[in-house]
Write a protein that holds these residues in place. Sequence first.
Motif, short mmCIF file in Angstrom:
data_model
loop_
_atom_site.label_atom_id
_atom_site.label_comp_id
_atom_site.label_asym_id
_atom_site.label_seq_id
_atom_site.Cartn_x
_atom_site.Cartn_y
_atom_site.Cartn_z
N ASN A 173 0.83 -1.21 0.00
CA ASN A 173 0.00 0.00 0.00
C ASN A 173 0.86 1.26 0.00
N TYR A 174 1.92 1.25 0.79
CA TYR A 174 2.83 2.40 0.84
C TYR A 174 3.49 2.62 -0.52
N VAL A 175 3.99 1.53 -1.11
CA VAL A 175 4.65 1.63 -2.41
C VAL A 175 3.66 2.10 -3.48
N SER A 176 2.45 1.61 -3.43
CA SER A 176 1.44 2.05 -4.40
C SER A 176 1.25 3.56 -4.34
N ASN A 177 1.12 4.09 -3.13
CA ASN A 177 0.99 5.55 -2.96
C ASN A 177 2.25 6.28 -3.40
N ALA A 178 3.42 5.71 -3.11
CA ALA A 178 4.67 6.33 -3.52
C ALA A 178 4.78 6.39 -5.04
N LEU A 179 4.34 5.34 -5.72
CA LEU A 179 4.42 5.31 -7.18
C LEU A 179 3.47 6.33 -7.80
N ILE A 180 2.32 6.51 -7.21
CA ILE A 180 1.39 7.54 -7.69
C ILE A 180 2.05 8.90 -7.54
N SER A 181 2.63 9.15 -6.38
CA SER A 181 3.31 10.41 -6.14
C SER A 181 4.51 10.60 -7.07
N ALA A 182 5.27 9.54 -7.28
CA ALA A 182 6.42 9.61 -8.18
C ALA A 182 5.98 10.01 -9.58
N ASN A 183 4.83 9.53 -9.98
CA ASN A 183 4.32 9.82 -11.32
C ASN A 183 3.73 11.23 -11.40
N VAL A 184 2.83 11.54 -10.49
CA VAL A 184 2.14 12.83 -10.53
C VAL A 184 3.11 13.99 -10.29
N ASP A 185 3.98 13.82 -9.31
CA ASP A 185 4.91 14.89 -8.94
C ASP A 185 6.24 14.82 -9.67
N ARG A 186 6.39 13.80 -10.54
CA ARG A 186 7.65 13.59 -11.27
C ARG A 186 8.82 13.54 -10.28
N ASP A 187 8.64 12.74 -9.26
CA ASP A 187 9.57 12.68 -8.12
C ASP A 187 10.41 11.41 -8.18
N VAL A 188 11.62 11.54 -8.66
CA VAL A 188 12.51 10.39 -8.78
C VAL A 188 12.87 9.81 -7.41
N GLU A 189 12.84 10.61 -6.38
CA GLU A 189 13.16 10.11 -5.03
C GLU A 189 12.12 9.11 -4.55
N ARG A 190 10.86 9.32 -4.91
CA ARG A 190 9.81 8.35 -4.54
C ARG A 190 9.99 7.04 -5.30
N THR A 191 10.45 7.15 -6.54
CA THR A 191 10.76 5.95 -7.32
C THR A 191 11.90 5.20 -6.66
N ARG A 192 12.94 5.92 -6.30
CA ARG A 192 14.10 5.30 -5.65
C ARG A 192 13.72 4.68 -4.31
N GLU A 193 12.86 5.35 -3.57
CA GLU A 193 12.39 4.82 -2.30
C GLU A 193 11.65 3.49 -2.51
N SER A 194 10.85 3.43 -3.55
CA SER A 194 10.13 2.19 -3.86
C SER A 194 11.10 1.07 -4.22
N ILE A 195 12.10 1.39 -5.00
CA ILE A 195 13.12 0.40 -5.35
C ILE A 195 13.80 -0.12 -4.09
N ALA A 196 14.16 0.81 -3.20
CA ALA A 196 14.86 0.43 -1.97
C ALA A 196 13.99 -0.47 -1.08
#
Length: 148
Positions: free
Chosen positions: A86-109
Amino acid sequence: MNNTVNAQRSQYNRDVILTASPARLLTMLYDRLLLDLGRAEAAQLASNWAASTENLLHAQDIVAELSSSLDVDAWDGADGLLAVYNYVSNALISANVDRDVERTRESIALLEPLRTAWHEAAMQLPAPATAPAVSAHPEFATGNLGVG
């Protein structure tokens, strides 16, 4: 020629998915998930927002599949794993909407150690004599969630 090669590759991927054991399907999903996230990260760094969006949306689909197939009554840690999904799902939405590479990296980690753990667990299982066919999920049959 190229269409023939693509058709053969699609058929091969379809066959691999349809004959894979449940453990192998899980590891394939994780492999594709991390591949999508790596591609999304690279696209974000290159400001290729269309490619980033495509990969992040596919990653969200995989996380949704992992979440929906998780049996939270099967083991004590399932609720915690669902919370991660659930956390990763929300992070991926944020990574996409906000164009936030750090959220993508957080999901990978967060997901990379899970992928490693699932691969290690799958290697400890005995190989099935015959793998069951998976027909309940049309995305498997079309190769949309396949590796590659």
